[in-house]
Enzyme design. Structure first.
Site, short mmCIF file in Angstrom:
data_model
loop_
_atom_site.label_atom_id
_atom_site.label_comp_id
_atom_site.label_asym_id
_atom_site.label_seq_id
_atom_site.Cartn_x
_atom_site.Cartn_y
_atom_site.Cartn_z
N ASP A 10 -6.70 4.15 -0.57
CA ASP A 10 -5.30 3.77 -0.36
C ASP A 10 -4.96 3.99 1.11
O ASP A 10 -5.72 4.64 1.84
CB ASP A 10 -4.36 4.62 -1.24
CG ASP A 10 -2.88 4.27 -1.04
OD1 ASP A 10 -2.56 3.07 -0.95
OD2 ASP A 10 -2.05 5.19 -0.97
N ASN A 74 -1.65 -1.52 -3.71
CA ASN A 74 -1.28 -2.90 -4.05
C ASN A 74 -1.35 -3.82 -2.84
O ASN A 74 -1.76 -4.97 -2.95
CB ASN A 74 0.15 -2.91 -4.61
CG ASN A 74 0.23 -2.24 -5.97
OD1 ASN A 74 0.12 -2.89 -6.98
ND2 ASN A 74 0.40 -0.94 -5.99
N CYS A 188 3.61 -0.55 -6.08
CA CYS A 188 3.06 0.17 -4.93
C CYS A 188 2.66 1.53 -5.46
O CYS A 188 3.44 2.16 -6.20
CB CYS A 188 4.10 0.31 -3.83
SG CYS A 188 3.59 1.41 -2.48
N HIS A 190 2.58 4.28 -4.20
CA HIS A 190 3.42 5.39 -3.75
C HIS A 190 4.64 5.60 -4.66
O HIS A 190 5.26 6.65 -4.63
CB HIS A 190 3.93 5.14 -2.33
CG HIS A 190 2.94 5.48 -1.27
ND1 HIS A 190 1.83 4.72 -1.02
CD2 HIS A 190 2.90 6.50 -0.38
CE1 HIS A 190 1.15 5.25 -0.01
NE2 HIS A 190 1.78 6.34 0.38
N1 DGL Z 1 0.39 2.52 -1.51
C1 DGL Z 1 0.35 1.21 -0.96
C2 DGL Z 1 0.56 0.14 -2.01
O1 DGL Z 1 0.27 0.36 -3.17
C3 DGL Z 1 1.00 0.87 0.33
C4 DGL Z 1 1.91 1.75 1.07
C5 DGL Z 1 1.92 1.34 2.52
O2 DGL Z 1 0.96 1.73 3.20
O3 DGL Z 1 2.84 0.59 2.95
O4 DGL Z 1 0.98 -0.95 -1.71
#
Ligand code: DGL
Length: 274
Positions: A10, A74, A188, A190
């Site tokens: 990630d 994602n 996402c 996060h």
């Molecule tokens: N965790 C990431 C996602 O699932 C992206 C977060 C980022 O780096 O903007 O999209």
């Protein structure tokens, strides 16, 4: 071969929500988690840049002998899955978008689905396509919620700032009378740490789904199909990051649901690869 680790990647600590689901489903597997913390966020970057970063991350993990790569981001799944598969044709590469879309379609009663994701994921339209491939009449609204990434990385999961940010992003969705979403996808990795705040705003008539558990089931099925499952013993965990071991450990502990020590996080450089 089955004894080799699974690589999980990630932009930061968000993918630890997927790692946690993987460990629950497949506790005997060994995992190497890589967070590209030096270059986060990916969500505001161009697809070309995200592809380059993802290929570099994959190279670092392949060099450590992984048997499969889980793209626990994602944004990177949306932009780079094809490139990753093309560059590593013999490696099992699994992203989170299709499992997330499948979870949303399963959960949605009326097919009114909203995807909360980064700018890059929304712009590329991968979720919209994946949901429509499973349910063509679904009404899909995708909302870029980039500030959620900063809140999650900061470890802010409740309080007035979080509530105001959630309200600001979600209000347009819930003010609609027609096609008000019955399902929200946390598109996402996060965002699951903000689930309570998002659910609190959306109310009890809305189902919230993320891709972690569904992705873990896809990984399990594909490893089994390839004869690559490790089924006995307790798996080991290894953590790599590109910057900020202390911060990674502090925030990552909350995402993973178990304490992480900064000394256990190896810092690596991806810039020289490719
Ligand atoms: N965790 C990431 C996602 O699932 C992206 C977060 C980022 O780096 O903007 O999209």
């Amino acid at each position: 071969m089955a004894g080799r680790p699974i690589g999980v990647f990630d932009s930061g600590v968000g993918g630890l929500t997927v790692l946690q689901a993987l460990r629950c489903a497949l506790p005997a597997e060994h995992y190497i988690y890589l967070g590209d913390t030096a270059r986060l966020p990916y969500g505001t970057k161009s697809p070309e840049t995200v592809v380059r970063y993802a290929l570099q991350a994959a190279d670092a993990l392949v060099a450590r002998g992984i048997k499969a790569l889980v793209v626990a981001c994602n944004t990177a799944s949306a932009a780079a899955l094809e490139a990753l598969r093309a560059h590593h044709p013999t490696l099992l590469v699994i992203g989170v978008i299709e499992p997330g879309a499948a979870a949303a379609v399963r959960a949605s009663q009326h097919g009114h689905i909203a995807v909360l994701a980064t700018e890059g994921t929304v712009r590329g339209g991968a979720y919209q396509r994946a949901i429509h491939a499973l349910r063509s009449e679904a009404v899909v609204t995708a909302v870029p919620c980039q500030l959620f990434v900063a809140l999650a990385e900061e470890g802010w999961t409740d309080g007035v700032v979080v509530e105001a940010t959630v309200a600001r992003y979600l209000a347009p969705l819930f003010e609609q009378v027609i096609a008000r979403p019955d399902t929200l996808v946390l598109g996402c990795t996060h965002f699951p740490v903000l689930r309570a705040a998002i659910a609190g705003y959306a109310g009890s008539g809305t189902t919230i789904v993320d891709s972690a558990d569904t992705t873990a089931r896809v990984v399990q099925a594909q490893l089994a199909a390839g004869g690559l499952l490790r089924t006995a013993g307790q798996g080991a965990l290894q953590f790599l990051a590109t910057d900020g071991a202390v911060r990674f450990a502090a925030v990552g502990s909350r995402f993973l649901g178990q304490p992480l020590q900064a000394e256990a996080i190896e810092l690596i450089d991806l810039q020289h690869l490719r």
